[in-house]
Structure formats: C-alpha cells, structure tokens
Scaffold this motif. Structure first.
Motif, PDB file in Angstrom:
ATOM      1  N   GLY A  32       0.787  -1.237   0.000  1.00  0.00           N
ATOM      2  CA  GLY A  32       0.000   0.000   0.000  1.00  0.00           C
ATOM      3  C   GLY A  32       0.816   1.282   0.000  1.00  0.00           C
ATOM      4  O   GLY A  32       0.253   2.379   0.000  1.00  0.00           O
ATOM      5  N   ALA A  33       2.157   1.173   0.013  1.00  0.00           N
ATOM      6  CA  ALA A  33       2.975   2.388   0.063  1.00  0.00           C
ATOM      7  C   ALA A  33       3.061   3.052  -1.311  1.00  0.00           C
ATOM      8  O   ALA A  33       2.964   2.386  -2.343  1.00  0.00           O
ATOM      9  CB  ALA A  33       4.377   2.036   0.543  1.00  0.00           C
ATOM     10  N   THR A  34       3.240   4.371  -1.284  1.00  0.00           N
ATOM     11  CA  THR A  34       3.600   5.094  -2.498  1.00  0.00           C
ATOM     12  C   THR A  34       5.110   5.242  -2.467  1.00  0.00           C
ATOM     13  O   THR A  34       5.671   5.665  -1.454  1.00  0.00           O
ATOM     14  CB  THR A  34       2.968   6.509  -2.502  1.00  0.00           C
ATOM     15  OG1 THR A  34       1.565   6.348  -2.340  1.00  0.00           O
ATOM     16  CG2 THR A  34       3.285   7.264  -3.768  1.00  0.00           C
ATOM     17  N   VAL A  35       5.771   4.881  -3.556  1.00  0.00           N
ATOM     18  CA  VAL A  35       7.240   4.932  -3.571  1.00  0.00           C
ATOM     19  C   VAL A  35       7.698   5.899  -4.652  1.00  0.00           C
ATOM     20  O   VAL A  35       7.280   5.788  -5.809  1.00  0.00           O
ATOM     21  CB  VAL A  35       7.837   3.528  -3.846  1.00  0.00           C
ATOM     22  CG1 VAL A  35       9.363   3.579  -3.788  1.00  0.00           C
ATOM     23  CG2 VAL A  35       7.293   2.508  -2.847  1.00  0.00           C
ATOM     24  N   ARG A  36       8.524   6.858  -4.237  1.00  0.00           N
ATOM     25  CA  ARG A  36       9.179   7.713  -5.243  1.00  0.00           C
ATOM     26  C   ARG A  36      10.662   7.430  -5.163  1.00  0.00           C
ATOM     27  O   ARG A  36      11.201   7.223  -4.067  1.00  0.00           O
ATOM     28  CB  ARG A  36       8.924   9.186  -4.959  1.00  0.00           C
ATOM     29  CG  ARG A  36       7.495   9.572  -5.219  1.00  0.00           C
ATOM     30  CD  ARG A  36       7.331  11.061  -5.363  1.00  0.00           C
ATOM     31  NE  ARG A  36       7.843  11.517  -6.659  1.00  0.00           N
ATOM     32  CZ  ARG A  36       7.637  12.751  -7.116  1.00  0.00           C
ATOM     33  NH1 ARG A  36       6.981  13.637  -6.404  1.00  0.00           N
ATOM     34  NH2 ARG A  36       8.112  13.112  -8.293  1.00  0.00           N
ATOM     35  N   CYS A  37      11.319   7.424  -6.296  1.00  0.00           N
ATOM     36  CA  CYS A  37      12.730   7.035  -6.306  1.00  0.00           C
ATOM     37  C   CYS A  37      13.628   8.214  -6.639  1.00  0.00           C
ATOM     38  O   CYS A  37      13.275   9.077  -7.443  1.00  0.00           O
ATOM     39  CB  CYS A  37      12.971   5.951  -7.355  1.00  0.00           C
ATOM     40  SG  CYS A  37      12.043   4.461  -7.005  1.00  0.00           S
ATOM     41  N   ALA A  38      14.792   8.222  -6.000  1.00  0.00           N
ATOM     42  CA  ALA A  38      15.855   9.161  -6.348  1.00  0.00           C
ATOM     43  C   ALA A  38      17.082   8.311  -6.645  1.00  0.00           C
ATOM     44  O   ALA A  38      17.439   7.430  -5.864  1.00  0.00           O
ATOM     45  CB  ALA A  38      16.130  10.109  -5.193  1.00  0.00           C
ATOM     46  N   LEU A  39      17.682   8.591  -7.768  1.00  0.00           N
ATOM     47  CA  LEU A  39      18.768   7.751  -8.248  1.00  0.00           C
ATOM     48  C   LEU A  39      20.055   8.563  -8.252  1.00  0.00           C
ATOM     49  O   LEU A  39      20.078   9.681  -8.776  1.00  0.00           O
ATOM     50  CB  LEU A  39      18.395   7.316  -9.677  1.00  0.00           C
ATOM     51  CG  LEU A  39      19.136   6.200 -10.362  1.00  0.00           C
ATOM     52  CD1 LEU A  39      19.099   4.915  -9.556  1.00  0.00           C
ATOM     53  CD2 LEU A  39      18.505   5.964 -11.741  1.00  0.00           C
ATOM     54  N   THR A  40      21.142   8.025  -7.678  1.00  0.00           N
ATOM     55  CA  THR A  40      22.423   8.741  -7.782  1.00  0.00           C
ATOM     56  C   THR A  40      22.998   8.469  -9.170  1.00  0.00           C
ATOM     57  O   THR A  40      22.556   7.548  -9.877  1.00  0.00           O
ATOM     58  CB  THR A  40      23.450   8.258  -6.731  1.00  0.00           C
ATOM     59  OG1 THR A  40      23.810   6.910  -7.039  1.00  0.00           O
ATOM     60  CG2 THR A  40      22.921   8.353  -5.315  1.00  0.00           C
ATOM     61  N   GLU A  41      24.030   9.230  -9.514  1.00  0.00           N
ATOM     62  CA  GLU A  41      24.665   9.030 -10.813  1.00  0.00           C
ATOM     63  C   GLU A  41      25.193   7.593 -10.898  1.00  0.00           C
ATOM     64  O   GLU A  41      25.033   6.922 -11.905  1.00  0.00           O
ATOM     65  CB  GLU A  41      25.802  10.041 -10.955  1.00  0.00           C
ATOM     66  CG  GLU A  41      26.180  10.302 -12.373  1.00  0.00           C
ATOM     67  CD  GLU A  41      27.353  11.263 -12.452  1.00  0.00           C
ATOM     68  OE1 GLU A  41      27.462  12.177 -11.602  1.00  0.00           O
ATOM     69  OE2 GLU A  41      28.183  11.076 -13.368  1.00  0.00           O
ATOM     70  N   GLY A  42      25.782   7.126  -9.779  1.00  0.00           N
ATOM     71  CA  GLY A  42      26.300   5.753  -9.751  1.00  0.00           C
ATOM     72  C   GLY A  42      25.176   4.745  -9.891  1.00  0.00           C
ATOM     73  O   GLY A  42      25.295   3.748 -10.614  1.00  0.00           O
ATOM     74  N   GLY A  43      24.074   5.012  -9.206  1.00  0.00           N
ATOM     75  CA  GLY A  43      22.928   4.103  -9.246  1.00  0.00           C
ATOM     76  C   GLY A  43      22.409   3.931 -10.664  1.00  0.00           C
ATOM     77  O   GLY A  43      21.974   2.828 -11.055  1.00  0.00           O
ATOM     78  N   ALA A  44      22.484   5.007 -11.445  1.00  0.00           N
ATOM     79  CA  ALA A  44      21.954   4.969 -12.813  1.00  0.00           C
ATOM     80  C   ALA A  44      22.776   4.052 -13.709  1.00  0.00           C
ATOM     81  O   ALA A  44      22.354   3.706 -14.813  1.00  0.00           O
ATOM     82  CB  ALA A  44      21.909   6.383 -13.387  1.00  0.00           C
ATOM     83  N   HIS A  45      23.990   3.651 -13.247  1.00  0.00           N
ATOM     84  CA  HIS A  45      24.764   2.670 -14.014  1.00  0.00           C
ATOM     85  C   HIS A  45      24.198   1.264 -13.828  1.00  0.00           C
ATOM     86  O   HIS A  45      24.517   0.363 -14.569  1.00  0.00           O
ATOM     87  CB  HIS A  45      26.233   2.679 -13.576  1.00  0.00           C
ATOM     88  CG  HIS A  45      26.960   3.914 -14.019  1.00  0.00           C
ATOM     89  ND1 HIS A  45      27.251   4.162 -15.332  1.00  0.00           N
ATOM     90  CD2 HIS A  45      27.414   4.967 -13.323  1.00  0.00           C
ATOM     91  CE1 HIS A  45      27.879   5.325 -15.431  1.00  0.00           C
ATOM     92  NE2 HIS A  45      27.985   5.836 -14.211  1.00  0.00           N
TER      93      HIS A  45
END
Ligand code: C5P
Length: 409
Positions: A32-45
């Motif tokens: 039931g949670a709403t999830v918003r994501c934030a991605l670091t530059e490294g994460g985007a790899h």
C-alpha cells in the motif's frame, strides 16, 4: 502490518545490489505504500530511471539542477512530504556523505534536507564494510537516530565472502514497517510517559567567591545519556554542573555548581522512573568558604582548607523508599580491577547497575569521544566493545527501556 497511505522516498545509490531495488519497490507497493525514487549518478549505471518510473508509477528524481519542474525545488518538497527516506543500497560513499553533511548531488541533498526518519540498508564489499571509516560514519548516523537494516553475510558480488550483502528485500520491508510504526503521530516510543533524571558534568565547590575546587569532567557521557533517553520518549531532567556543551535536544536542563545544589535539584526532579548519575561529583567541599576573596599577603603562610565530605547523590537516590526510581545507575571510573571495584560499588551505593569505565591515562576516556565500559548489574557482567559515548548512551537507554518494559538487562 500494512503500509497503506505511507509515502516512501527510496534513494538508490551506485552498488550492484541496486537491481534489488526493483523488487523492493514492488513489495513496498503491494503493502500500500507510495514509492518515489531518487537515483544517484552511480545508481543509474545499475538500474535505469525508466524501470524505476515504470514500477513506481512516479517520476524519478535524478538531477539536482533540473529546472523542468517546480523551479528545481520539487525534490525538497518530496523529501519533506515523505514519511520515511529509505536508502537501499546505501554505499560506503553515500554513507560517508550523509555522516559529514555533504549535499553535492540530488540524493545527498534530499537526505540532508529531510526531517523524516531515515533507514539505511548498507551494501558493499566486505573490506569496505569493515573499514574503520565506514564503521565510524555509520556510528555517527546511528547517533543521530538514523536506522539501519543489514547488511547480511554471504557471497558478495565481487566474489568475496563476508558481511556487506544488502539485507534481504523482505527484511528491508519489515524494517520499513517497524520504523514507520515507531515514528510520527500515534507512535509509541519505549520510554514515552516515563520520567528520567540524569546528572552530568563536574561540580564546583567554592573556596571563596572567585576560586573553586573542580575536576576535568566534560559532561559528554551524561549529556549523551540524557539525549538518548529523550529520543526514546522519556521526559528527561538533566542536572548538570558547568560544562561547555550544548543542551541535548528535548531535555529540561537544570544548571547547578555545587554537589549540594545537584542533590537538591535531583530531589526536586523526583519522582522519576529512572536515574542515571554520570556526574563527577566532588567528594569534598570547603567547610566554610570565605565570603570575600582571600587575599594573598606577602610573607604570610598560605591558607589551610578544611574539607567536609559531600553527600553521595547516587547512594541517596538509590536508598529504599517510596521516591526511589525503579532503575538507578551510576558510573565507576577506575584505572584497574574494573569489575571488582564495580561490584563493590553496586553493593555500597545500592544502585541497580554500574557502568565501569577505564579512565587510565592510556584509555583517552576523560574528555575524549570514546568509552569502553563493562555493565555490572545483579544479573551479570557484560563487556561492551569500545564505543563512542553516544553509542554507549544509546545502548544504555535501550537496556533501561527493555528493563522497564519487564525484560532482563
Ligand atoms: O564514589 P564514586 O565517586 O567512585 O562513585 C561514582 C558514581 O557515584 C558516579 O555515578 C557518580 O555520578 C556518583 N556519585 C554521586 N555523588 C557523589 C559521588 C559520586 O552521585 N558525591
């Protein structure tokens, strides 16, 4: 437990375990949670914004200086509007940035701009995990109330074995549920409704209006204990001698100078459920302090000070009676035979626990940041590793909370 209506901001840093964030989003949303994501530059790899956006059905935050929406301020709002910030995977680098307050990209800025609970799920190579820098950074975060889940142990992506694996997704979900249950309105903190009394710092015993007998206690350990008890929800009165420390958050501070004033302030703060005496109370006071400054007279002999023993505040608070707090603890600063001295002190003072600490010159305890203690109580002896004074305080507060809730410790 359900996460219905809960808003989670998931920060994904650049580690191989980032791919598990995709499953994590699904599991959180299923509850039931709403999830918003934030991605670091490294994460985007490791994962693409496209996959995150598709699974979360929310836009993904990536760029701190994006002006495409809200004049670049929507990330601040997203941080504030979340109920919890979850960092998974939390890399050694992002943990270091969080510990030192850096905000040089979107993820670290979101974390610094947040006044909400933060849960980190570390994931890294075993040597990076064990590195004293990483451990010290995590200790800083924990001392600020940042929550942690994992890491687990096992085979790592780099081929090595050991600690550093991202916690299992369902363990992270469980930690999110617990963190949210303990935060915000309606949360029950373990010491909510309890009153605590803490003494801290040195006492100053006057010789005349300008001179005194004092000691080198910094007050750091006592102040940390007051803060830790307050974080668990206790209504804390901190009776402190003169120290150069800020008041801990959420604590009522009563400033005193002498042991007699400390005792009076403690008695005025009763009743309390728990009392922790961490002050370095002067053993003696000058029997009759001069009302005016004692003048040095050339050729005359130096004055002689006659001393009287001060009241023992810990023993007084521990004495049986209706006002005795349910749990009374004190410290034993020793240079040798720690445990034997602590046991003797426990019996002599009548308290429930003694934290014995090594204050030999080589220990660096006095005035320093770290403390190595042995907890001695009627139920046993427990040696704690060398910890920061804040961590010693958190552990002690946890023990007190568990005990007041009816458990051992
Ligand atoms: O007797 P001693 O000073 O070794 O005991 C240390 C413990 O007793 C500490 O917890 C200290 O805060 C407490 N104490 C006290 N009042 C005193 C002396 C010590 O509360 N007068």
């Amino acid at each position: 437990m359900t996460l219905a209506g809960r808003r989670i901001l998931l920060v994904i840093a650049g580690g191989i375990a980032a791919y598990k964030s995709l499953d994590l989003i699904r599991r959180l949303r299923e509850r039931g949670a709403t999830v918003r994501c934030a991605l670091t530059e490294g994460g985007a790899h490791f994962v693409t914004p496209m996959s995150l956006a598709a699974l979360s059905e929310q836009p993904v935050f990536e760029d701190l200086f994006s002006l495409t929406d809200d004049h670049g301020m929507s990330h601040i709002r997203a941080s504030r509007e979340s109920d919890l910030l979850l960092v998974a995977p939390a890399t050694a680098n992002l943990i270091a940035k969080m510990a030192h307050g850096l905000a040089d990209d979107l993820a670290s800025t979101l974390l610094l701009a947040s006044d909400k609970p933060i849960l980190v799920a570390p994931s890294m190579n075993v040597v990076m995990w064990r590195h004293p820098a990483t451990q010290a950074n995590l200790a800083i975060l924990r001392s600020r109330g940042v929550l942690q889940v994992g890491p687990g142990t096992g085979e790592l992506a780099c081929g090595e074995e050991g600690s550093g694996r991202l916690a299992e997704v369902m363990d992270i979900v469980a930690a999110v549920e617990t963190a949210l249950a303990n935060a915000g309105p309606g949360a029950t903190k373990p010491l909510a409704g309890r009153r605590a009394l803490v003494t801290s710092g040195p006492t100053y015993e006057p010789i005349d209006p300008v001179r005194f007998i004092g000691n080198r206690s910094s007050g750091r350990q006592g102040h940390a204990i007051a803060g830790a008890l307050a974080r668990l929800g206790a209504d804390v009165t901190l009776v402190s001698g003169p120290v150069a420390l800020p008041d801990p958050d959420g604590v009522t501070v009563v400033r005193i100078e002498t042991a007699a004033e400390m005792l009076a302030a403690c008695q005025a703060a009763l009743p309390a459920d728990v009392a922790v005496c961490a002050a370095a109370v002067a053993d003696w006071r000058v029997t009759a302090p001069a009302r005016q400054k004692t003048r040095k007279v050339e050729g005359a002999p130096p004055p002689t000070l006659t001393l009287t023993q001060n009241p023992d505040i810990l023993a007084t608070l521990s004495a049986p009676g209706p006002a005795r707090p349910a749990r009374v603890g004190g410290f034993a600063a020793e240079t040798h035979d720690l445990v034997d001295h602590a046991k003797a002190k426990l019996a002599r003072k009548g308290c429930d626990l003694i934290l014995a600490n090594d204050v030999s010159e080589s220990s660096g305890t006095f005035g320093g940041d770290a403390n190595q203690v042995v907890l001695v109580s009627a139920t046993g002896i427990e040696e704690w590793p060398r910890l920061s004074k804040t961590e010693v305080a958190s552990r002690l507060a946890d023990r007190i909370a568990a005990r007041l809730a009816g458990g051992p410790a």
